[in-house]
Write an enzyme that holds these catalytic residues in place. Structure first.
Site, short mmCIF file in Angstrom:
data_model
loop_
_atom_site.label_atom_id
_atom_site.label_comp_id
_atom_site.label_asym_id
_atom_site.label_seq_id
_atom_site.Cartn_x
_atom_site.Cartn_y
_atom_site.Cartn_z
CG ASP A 405 13.68 -35.29 5.44
OD1 ASP A 405 14.55 -34.44 5.71
OD2 ASP A 405 12.57 -35.33 6.03
CD GLU A 408 20.02 -33.92 8.11
OE1 GLU A 408 19.29 -34.80 8.61
OE2 GLU A 408 19.72 -33.30 7.09
CG ASP A 483 12.83 -28.82 8.44
OD1 ASP A 483 12.48 -29.05 7.27
OD2 ASP A 483 12.89 -29.70 9.32
#
Ligand code: MIG
Length: 799
Positions: A405, A408, A483
């Site tokens: 997770d 990015e 999300d």
């Protein structure tokens, strides 16, 4: 950030006249007066690479996206010169390069124009960073449609949109919000019934404009790097997608359990809570294969540690869950807590593995653990170190999958939500700033994680899931769409994102079922499950902020619907596994938007909701509350309503009645759909029959079933079973021929064959030309037959 365009901006530079060219094996170089070189490389007859430099020479050629083992080689290549242009011809296309300005046009062999430069390549020099802002514009034809581009949360057809590629942690993103988590700078264009693709392999921030700014122009540009793109010729969308997928790589087969149902929440803890969730699934008989531990399992969010208060003995817990068929998947983030007592931090510091700022200090940013440093996954030594860190989790504790997770990479409490752009990266020996490495960071983390999990899971298969990804990440990892929100609009978004990812090479994808942020109503959750079971990756996840999202958080009716649809997914596992096999073997996307399925039918060009699951099942979610059915488009051909077995002829929009416990599902006529019995987890049951649902068709149709040991690598040595069925339906006859390949002998010995839509009463049945005894009455009651799997031809003869 570049928002101005070539029209507004006056500082653009263009190639001047071509003054020379050289042809070297598969490449042709064109030189202009002003130091531009265009290198055209023919990789396949329908795959051509265009690479530009404005410096008079090319820098080192390096790409993270291209799979080294992609297929290349062409049948025909001819380079010629005529008065105004040069021509490069293959057995599929002709590419013309104008002498006066280097503009390109590509035609098929019948001289149909496929794609043509408008301004073509141009650039603007970057005073601030050096190098160029590189730009391309193409003229767009009337009626042209555009698809692809990864996870964009907007209509499938991108015509009229401007999109931005910059991997971003976009909590509770909205429909049409830009940019999102993934970067796949690949699009598909379709006009005059012909399809082509463009892959702009540039990891800087990129933009695509599809007739948004100017009606007849599509364009793309990047904040740095090279104008470096691949043109892929169709003419079918299938050709384009499979070529792109092959070019950027395919995954290996996941363990079959990874195609089961997964349950996640932020977070299940302590151990007793996780165990209760596990027990409840078994008690309610809702199949489930995987349970996830989100960040709270760690000690102060330190990666590779455990909170011993919540999880005193992870190894025992993981083993106990495994006895009941549950695999444990744990989250691992990139941020390493700055803590001189923390061994992983100390080691990375000692080895100099963290990313640094331009002037030397380590890149520091706040994430869950507080102040962190971040490994530079673009350094191969760092990736190797990172892979080794999974030993304890995977070998000793028995964790079966890892969830990456925040890659990015996400940073909290800073306006740009990520690293400062001056951060340095190794980029596998091509040192650069974060401007170039940002979009690839997540993929390199997933890659290192994949190699670690694979190493220690061996001889079992690894499972990895990532949030951020660049084109090619599918070689290492599955993904989810980030999300999202528990809203009806997001159910629509999830449907589109997963279809889009599928045709962008990254098929093993799903959404957080039910929505991550906020709380779904029971009805919304049920509708989401009904769609989610038809996504390659199927997991419920929620932030846990607004209540629970296990099926039993809702009423009985919703629990029953969840059980029904998850059970259907488990029945369809051999069908799902077969489509995965076709994905890894032939680069065929697992989900097919209607336009992919039938591009010649213009009715499909703007459809969003309906898609083909595998090759033969048409799915259409219910996207509104209180629905008693919906209108949908049935593509051309003959279909059977899965619930009623009623036949419908496609090529039209129809109303489909559905109860709350149904969504529109149709099976293509002629299909043979393989099914397993419902299991609570993969491998729970031993069974002696493979069910085959045979949907009668007048004419021929092929169906295939791939099976193997469901885990491990024996399939690579030929230990798989590949069944191809051919059905031939006539007015009073149905013939089923079976052909077998592979060295794997499946455990079952029989087929249970269900006949659907037989237009005649059965008089005789022959197996390999021998009449068999069968009880007509039982046959007519159930319309099924149980027979030994060792046959090559089954002949059903009508009265
Ligand atoms: O800042 O680990 O998308 O799936 O549950 C939030 C906690 C961090 C974001 C992920 C989500 C995950 C959550 N994470």
């Amino acid at each position: 950030m570049i928002t101005n365009t070539e029209l507004e901006y006056k500082g653009d530079l263009y190639p001047t006249k071509i003054v020379s060219f050289e042809h070297e094996v598969d490449s042709v170089f064109f030189h202009t007066d002003n130091s531009v070189i265009l290198k055209v490389t023919v990789l396949r007859d329908s795959l051509i690479r265009f690479r530009f430099t404005t410096k008079g020479y090319f820098s080192n050629d390096f790409s993270y996206a291209i799979d080294k083992s992609h297929s290349h080689g062409y049948n025909f290549l001819e380079v010629s010169e005529v008065e105004d242009y040069y021509q490069i011809k293959t057995s599929k296309v002709q590419c013309r390069i104008q002498k006066i300005d280097m503009r390109l046009s590509i035609f098929d062999l019948e001289d149909h124009l496929i794609l043509e430069d408008e301004l073509g390549f141009h650039w603007e020099e970057s005073y601030e960073y050096g190098g160029n802002i590189v730009k391309m514009s193409k003229s767009s034809k009337d009626g042209e449609c555009f698809y692809g581009l990864g996870d964009k949360a907007t209509q499938l057809n991108l015509k009229g949109k401007r999109l931005e590629n910059f991997a971003t942690d976009q909590y509770a993103f909205q429909k049409d919000q830009e940019p999102l988590y993934k970067v796949v700078p690949f699009y598909i264009g379709l006009h005059n019934k012909k399809t082509y693709g463009i892959f702009f392999d540039n990891t800087f921030r990129t933009y695509f404009d599809f007739c948004h700014e100017r009606r007849n122009v599509s364009s793309y540009w990047a904040e740095g790097g090279e104008m470096n793109y691949y043109f892929i010729y169709g003419p079918q969308m299938q050709d384009v997608v499979t070529t792109f997928t092959d070019l950027t790589g395919k995954p290996e087969l996941p363990p079959l359990w990874a195609l089961g149902y997964h349950q996640c929440k932020w977070s299940y803890y302590p151990e007793s809570n996780l165990k209760e969730v596990a027990a409840k699934f078994r008690e309610l008989k809702i199949p489930c294969d995987a349970l996830y531990l989100d960040i709270d399992y760690m000690e102060g969010f330190r990666c590779f540690t455990w909170n011993k208060e919540y999880f005193p003995d992870p190894k025992r817990m993981v083993a106990e869950l495994a006895e009941d068929g549950f695999k444990t998947v744990v989250i691992i983030d990139p941020g390493i807590k700055i803590d001189k007592e923390y061994s992983i931090y100390k080691e990375a510091l000692e080895k100099d593995y963290f990313c640094k700022r331009a002037d030397g200090p380590y890149m520091k940013g706040k994430v869950w653990p507080g102040e962190c440093n971040f490994p530079d996954y673009t350094n191969p030594a760092v990736r190797e170190w990172w892979a080794g860190l999974f030993k304890e989790l995977v070998s000793d504790i028995g964790v079966k999958g890892v969830w990456n997770d925040m890659n990015e990479p996400a940073v909290m409490e800073v306006p740009n939500k990520t690293f400062p752009m001056d951060v340095r990266h190794d980029y596998d020996g091509n040192p650069c700033s974060h401007r170039k490495a940002h979009n690839i960071y997540g993929t390199q983390m997933a890659r290192a994680t994949y190699h670690g999990v694979k190493r220690f899971a061996y001889p079992k298969r690894p499972f990895v899931i990532t949030r951020s990804a660049y084109a090619g990440a599918q070689r290492y990892s599955s993904s989810w769409t980030g999300d999202n929100v528990a809203s009806w609009e997001h159910l629509w978004v999830a449907n589109i994102q997963v279809q889009r990812m599928s045709i962008s090479g990254m098929g093993f994808t799903g959404s957080d079922i039910g929505g991550f942020a906020e709380q779904p109503s029971g009805e919304l959750y049920a509708r989401w499950i009904q769609l989610g079971v038809f996504h390659p990756f199927c997991r419920t996840h929620s932030s846990g902020d607004h209540g629970n999202q296990e099926p039993w958080a809702f009423d009985e009716e919703v629990i029953d619907i969840t059980r029904k649809f998850v059970s259907l997914r488990y029945q369809l596992l051999p069908y799902l596994y077969t489509m995965f096999w076709q994905y890894i073997e032939e680069a065929i996307p697992m989900l097919k938007p209607l336009v992919y399925y039938d591009q010649e039918d213009i009715q499909t060009h703007y459809r969003n909701d309906e898609f083909i699951f595998g090759n033969q099942i048409l799915v259409c979610p219910i996207l509104e509350p209180n629905s008693l059915g919906r209108r949908m488009y049935i593509p051309r051909g003959h279909w059977y309503n899965y619930w009623t077995n009623q036949e419908v002829k496609g090529g039209k929009e129809i109303w489909v009645d559905t109860k709350f416990d149904q969504i529109p599902l149709f099976v293509k006529s002629g299909s043979i759909i393989p099914k397993y019995p419902i299991q609570q987890y993969v491998g729970e049951l031993e069974f002696d029959e493979l069910t085959l649902d045979v949907y009668y068709k007048s004419g021929k149709e092929k169906s295939v079933v791939y099976e193997d040991a469901q885990d491990g690598y024996d399939y690579k040595k030929g230990r798989y079973s590949f069944l191809s069925f051919q059905i031939i339906g006539k007015e009073k006859e149905l013939i089923i021929q079976v052909h077998k390949e592979g060295k794997y002998d499946t455990n079952y010995s029989k087929y249970k064959i269900n006949f659907i839509g037989l237009p005649f009463k059965v008089k005789n049945i022959e197996i390999d030309n021998e009449k068999i005894l069968f009880d007509k009455r039982t046959f007519e009651n159930g319309n099924y037959l149980i027979i030994d799997k060792e046959f090559t031809e089954l002949h059903i003869i009508g009265e």
